[in-house]
Design an enzyme around this catalytic site. Structure first.
Site, PDB file in Angstrom:
ATOM      1  N   ARG A  57       0.832  -1.200   0.000  1.00  0.00           N
ATOM      2  CA  ARG A  57       0.000   0.000   0.000  1.00  0.00           C
ATOM      3  C   ARG A  57       0.870   1.254   0.000  1.00  0.00           C
ATOM      4  O   ARG A  57       1.971   1.241   0.504  1.00  0.00           O
ATOM      5  CB  ARG A  57      -0.869  -0.035   1.271  1.00  0.00           C
ATOM      6  N   LYS A 122       2.746  -7.845  11.774  1.00  0.00           N
ATOM      7  CA  LYS A 122       2.083  -7.973  10.477  1.00  0.00           C
ATOM      8  C   LYS A 122       2.167  -9.403   9.944  1.00  0.00           C
ATOM      9  O   LYS A 122       3.235  -9.974   9.763  1.00  0.00           O
ATOM     10  CB  LYS A 122       2.712  -7.002   9.478  1.00  0.00           C
ATOM     11  N   ARG A 253      -0.661   4.874  13.107  1.00  0.00           N
ATOM     12  CA  ARG A 253       0.000   4.095  14.170  1.00  0.00           C
ATOM     13  C   ARG A 253      -0.655   4.437  15.495  1.00  0.00           C
ATOM     14  O   ARG A 253      -1.175   5.540  15.683  1.00  0.00           O
ATOM     15  CB  ARG A 253       1.498   4.360  14.206  1.00  0.00           C
TER      16      ARG A 253
END
Ligand code: BTN
Length: 260
Positions: A57, A122, A253
């Site tokens: 992204r 992730k 974040r």
């Protein structure tokens, strides 16, 4: 580590949806999204053992070594652009999260707009791309399945083989993922926002969290209130005002975490 190779016939054996018309497996491509954008027919899926220019992204690189991960793209076409098109990437996230739950994974969730995380690390990501015509979209999914622990990636990551107590067969997982996606996508144009929002909240890791959204040089801090009907993130700022954020524009974040 010995990993079974990806094989189109094995993947097809685990697909129970007729709308997946074809499956291509490559050893190496620049990017499965790029291949699907330019070469796939509607309903065609492509996978690769490795990508030399995997896309993430916001122009980032998706690290795609040949280690037994999943790099998968599906070209999905519709007659009319769905009313809730802006929710598509979140919708795909929910389908993946539910599919992984059926495979035995626990403790995972979704970080708006399209990160699949496990305990803050992730595990996967989703990238939707089109050539401008929103009736033809490529849904790209990257899932860490057997990433080598020595890999250095610019954010904390985790791989399915570090979590699950069995060895994942990528052909089975890819087939089931494609089946679930195809099945749910057939009904995407009838999506009821309230119903979807309840599903999203099951997996949403940011709800109620204090976050910092970064866009160019600007930073906005606020508490996540939820999503709107077009998939924008709704923030409640310190002065009590509201702010909506578009997925394409920002990285998010948590106030107390490193950026991911
Ligand atoms: C992100 O989290 O930034 C999205 C990552 C999406 C990666 C997948 S891997 C398969 C497909 N092909 C690409 O080049 N990107 C997507």
């Amino acid at each position: 580590m010995h990993t079974k190779v990806l094989d189109a016939e094995s993947i097809k054996q685990h697909i129970n949806q007729q709308s997946i018309l074809s499956v291509q497996v490559f050893d190496t491509v620049e990017s499965t999204n790029q291949w699907a954008l330019h070469h796939a027919i509607c309903g065609e899926a492509c996978l690769a053992e490795q990508q030399t220019a995997g896309r993430g992204r916001r122009g980032r690189v998706w690290h795609s070594p040949q280690q037994g991960n999943l790099y998968l793209s599906l070209k999905w076409c519709v007659d009319e652009v769905p009313k809730h098109f802006g929710l598509l990437s979140l919708f795909v996230g929910v389908v993946i999260a539910e599919c992984l739950q059926k495979e035995g994974l626990r403790g995972h969730g979704l970080k708006w707009p399209n990160d699949i995380l496990w305990q803050g690390k992730k595990l996967g990501g989703i990238l939707l791309e089109s050539k401008g015509n929103l009736k033809e979209v490529v849904i790209g999914i990257g899932l860490n399945v057997a990433m080598q622990p020595s890999e250095t990636i610019d954010q904390p990551w985790v791989s399915l083989d570090q979590i699950l107590d069995y060895k994942v067969d990528r052909n089975v997982l890819a087939g089931r993922l494609l089946s679930d996606l195809a099945c749910r996508l057939l009904r995407f144009h009838q999506l009821d926002f309230e119903e979807f929002n309840r599903e999203w909240q099951v997996w949403d890791l940011l709800k109620g969290q204090q976050v910092i959204a970064s866009h160019d040089d600007k930073k906005i801090e606020g508490q996540v209130a939820g999503i709107d009907q077009q998939g924008m993130l709704e923030l409640c700022l310190h002065d009590g005002s509201g702010q909506k954020l578009l997925a394409a524009d920002v990285s998010i974040r948590k106030s107390i975490e490193v950026d991911n």
